[in-house]
Scaffold this motif. Structure first.
Motif, short mmCIF file in Angstrom:
data_model
loop_
_atom_site.label_atom_id
_atom_site.label_comp_id
_atom_site.label_asym_id
_atom_site.label_seq_id
_atom_site.Cartn_x
_atom_site.Cartn_y
_atom_site.Cartn_z
N MET A 214 0.79 -1.14 0.04
CA MET A 214 -0.08 0.03 -0.20
C MET A 214 0.99 1.16 -0.06
SD MET A 214 -3.09 1.03 2.54
CE MET A 214 -3.83 -0.65 2.47
N MET A 215 1.84 1.31 0.70
CA MET A 215 2.82 2.33 0.80
C MET A 215 3.39 2.50 -0.57
SD MET A 215 4.78 2.28 4.38
CE MET A 215 5.14 0.60 4.57
N GLU A 216 3.76 1.60 -1.41
CA GLU A 216 4.53 1.80 -2.37
C GLU A 216 3.35 2.30 -3.65
OE1 GLU A 216 5.59 -2.29 -3.53
OE2 GLU A 216 7.53 -2.04 -2.38
N TYR A 217 2.13 1.92 -3.40
CA TYR A 217 1.16 2.32 -4.16
C TYR A 217 0.84 3.75 -3.90
CZ TYR A 217 -3.55 2.54 -6.53
OH TYR A 217 -4.43 3.00 -7.35
N ALA A 218 0.99 4.13 -2.67
CA ALA A 218 0.74 5.57 -2.31
C ALA A 218 1.80 6.38 -2.61
CB ALA A 218 0.26 5.63 -0.67
N GLY A 219 2.89 6.00 -2.94
CA GLY A 219 4.03 6.96 -3.48
C GLY A 219 5.08 7.29 -2.43
N VAL A 220 4.95 6.41 -1.11
CA VAL A 220 6.13 6.70 -0.21
C VAL A 220 7.62 6.29 -0.92
CG1 VAL A 220 6.86 5.86 2.05
CG2 VAL A 220 4.38 5.83 1.57
N GLN A 221 8.40 7.11 -0.70
CA GLN A 221 9.60 6.87 -1.10
C GLN A 221 10.37 5.58 -0.79
OE1 GLN A 221 11.17 9.22 -2.84
NE2 GLN A 221 9.22 10.37 -3.07
N THR A 222 11.02 5.22 -1.75
CA THR A 222 11.65 3.92 -1.64
C THR A 222 12.67 3.84 -0.24
OG1 THR A 222 11.61 3.64 -4.07
CG2 THR A 222 13.01 2.13 -3.08
N ASP A 223 13.37 4.88 -0.07
CA ASP A 223 14.46 4.83 0.75
C ASP A 223 13.51 4.94 2.28
OD1 ASP A 223 13.21 7.45 0.54
OD2 ASP A 223 15.30 8.53 0.81
N GLN A 224 12.53 5.42 2.19
CA GLN A 224 11.56 5.24 3.54
C GLN A 224 11.24 3.80 3.90
OE1 GLN A 224 11.56 8.07 5.69
NE2 GLN A 224 10.61 6.28 7.03
N ILE A 225 10.73 3.03 2.83
CA ILE A 225 10.50 2.12 2.68
C ILE A 225 11.46 0.83 3.39
CG2 ILE A 225 9.29 -0.18 1.59
CD1 ILE A 225 7.60 1.89 -0.14
N GLN A 226 12.68 1.14 2.78
CA GLN A 226 13.77 0.51 3.02
C GLN A 226 14.04 0.74 4.40
OE1 GLN A 226 15.16 -1.96 1.04
NE2 GLN A 226 16.46 -2.37 2.87
N HIS A 227 14.07 1.91 4.77
CA HIS A 227 14.42 2.18 6.20
C HIS A 227 13.30 1.34 6.95
CE1 HIS A 227 15.33 4.44 10.04
NE2 HIS A 227 13.90 4.68 10.29
N TYR A 228 12.08 1.18 6.81
CA TYR A 228 11.16 0.41 7.72
C TYR A 228 11.61 -1.11 7.65
CZ TYR A 228 8.13 4.29 7.51
OH TYR A 228 7.44 5.64 7.31
N ARG A 229 12.25 -1.70 6.51
CA ARG A 229 12.48 -3.03 6.29
C ARG A 229 14.02 -3.20 7.03
NH1 ARG A 229 12.57 -3.45 -0.60
NH2 ARG A 229 10.23 -3.50 -0.64
N THR A 230 14.88 -2.09 7.18
CA THR A 230 16.02 -2.46 8.06
C THR A 230 15.33 -2.57 9.43
OG1 THR A 230 17.45 -1.06 6.25
CG2 THR A 230 18.22 -1.26 8.71
N ASN A 231 14.69 -1.69 10.10
CA ASN A 231 14.26 -1.78 11.38
C ASN A 231 13.49 -3.22 11.64
OD1 ASN A 231 15.19 0.64 11.76
ND2 ASN A 231 13.14 1.93 11.55
N ALA A 232 12.86 -3.74 10.59
CA ALA A 232 11.87 -4.84 10.72
C ALA A 232 12.94 -6.15 10.84
CB ALA A 232 11.05 -5.07 9.62
N ARG A 233 13.95 -6.02 10.02
CA ARG A 233 14.93 -7.16 9.97
C ARG A 233 15.79 -6.95 11.59
NH1 ARG A 233 17.65 -10.12 6.14
NH2 ARG A 233 16.49 -8.77 4.35
N ARG A 234 16.12 -5.88 12.05
CA ARG A 234 16.90 -5.73 13.20
C ARG A 234 16.16 -6.32 14.28
NH1 ARG A 234 17.35 -0.53 13.17
NH2 ARG A 234 19.42 -0.46 12.11
N GLU A 235 14.82 -6.10 14.46
CA GLU A 235 13.77 -6.56 15.32
C GLU A 235 13.60 -8.11 15.12
OE1 GLU A 235 9.19 -6.22 14.97
OE2 GLU A 235 9.95 -4.76 16.67
N ALA A 236 13.76 -8.52 14.15
CA ALA A 236 13.53 -9.94 13.83
C ALA A 236 14.89 -10.70 14.19
CB ALA A 236 13.21 -10.45 12.17
N GLN A 237 15.92 -10.09 13.91
CA GLN A 237 17.30 -10.75 14.34
C GLN A 237 17.28 -10.54 15.97
OE1 GLN A 237 19.92 -7.94 12.34
NE2 GLN A 237 20.09 -9.34 10.89
#
Length: 294
Positions: free
Chosen positions: A195-218
């Motif tokens: 949904m964020m990609e469809y809404a035009g959220v910047q790729t680097d911002q989404i990547q930041h969310y992914r980095t945080n999610a990965r850190r939390e999962a680790q």
């Protein structure tokens, strides 16, 4: 660690279904559990023949009704000859799922073993509503055997979501596959990522969310590994971004796994829906055996 005391292997007496019996015998030998063989006969074929023929000669009908019992005893004899293991035999009649559940309850089975293919009901075990009912209504761990067993389980893939089910899956894997190499897999996606990609959220911002999610999962993965008492040096852990179903089957094949162990549901409604679909996908698409914990 969980222990296995009694295994129930259900068979339709077909040649493919014997893979499940052989695997059940292998697990019983590895764990010291007692093995029960169950065949659920159905009157439907005889009733259909009676409708077509009008009348069945009594001798023929008796032969058809007695044949499953003789075949089941023959299968138990083959298990004795091949594995040196004495199996108890049980012949039931009625609806498959009901009889299977009732017998597992009667003997207090720690594990139910089923074949993925067979001549009749096993042939459909992984397809459509039957598989859904088996997974959703299972009250005991269920091992679905897809491959002919040539050796004990060596490499086990365990998808985890860090709920209580994850630890149960690890304990069950240790019980069913003692000495096997355990690999923990966590697949993640950022909530509302599409949904964020469809809404035009910047790729680097989404990547930041992914980095945080990965850190939390680790961090959660390390806590789970410690809680399970798994040694760091011999317990590979994978944290991958993407669709859980596709990643599970992909890693199963890349890592040459011979068993997947997974829970049938998560800790909340969203996880129930997600893990239910992942479990069904693994049952249908994986090449290796699948063990569903409860």
């Amino acid at each position: 660690m969980a222990t296995l005391n009694r295994l129930v292997a259900a068979t339709d007496l077909s040649a493919p279904a014997r893979h499940a019996v052989d695997r059940a015998a292998s697990v019983a030998l590895a764990t010291g559990a007692a093995l029960h063989l169950l065949h659920v006969a159905t009157p439907a074929p005889i009733e259909r023949l009676r409708r077509l023929a009008g009348q069945i000669p009594p001798d023929l009908e008796k032969l058809m009704r007695d044949e499953p019992g003789g075949a089941l005893n023959g299968l138990a004899h083959a298990v004795q000859q091949r594995h040196g293991l004495t199996a108890q035999v049980h012949l039931a009649s009625g609806p498959l799922l009901q009889q299977l559940r009732e017998h597992a309850d009667t003997v207090d089975a720690d594990l139910v073993v089923l074949g993925a293919r067979g001549a009749s009901f096993m042939r459909h075990m992984l397809l459509g509503s039957t598989a859904d009912r088996m997974v959703s209504k299972a009250t005991r761990p269920m091992l679905v055997v897809k491959q002919a067993p040539h050796e004990r389980y060596r490499t086990v893939l365990i998808p985890v979501d860090f709920s209580a089910n994850s630890l149960r899956s690890i304990r069950l894997a240790q019980a069913v596959a003692p000495g096997a190499r355990l690999i923990l897999l966590h697949a993640f996606e950022v909530p509302f990522e599409g949904m964020m990609e469809y809404a035009g959220v910047q790729t680097d911002q989404i990547q930041h969310y992914r980095t945080n999610a990965r850190r939390e999962a680790q961090q959660s993965m390390e806590e789970l590994r410690v809680q399970a008492g798994l040694p760091l040096e011999s317990t590979p852990t994978l944290i991958l971004h993407g669709d859980p179903s596709l990643l599970l089957v992909q890693q199963e094949q890349e890592l040459d796994c011979d068993l997947i162990v997974m829970g049938k549901q998560g800790d909340n409604a969203v996880e129930d829906m997600l893990l239910g679909s992942v479990t069904r996908y693994a049952l249908a698409q994986s090449q290796c055996d699948v063990l569903v914990s409860v």
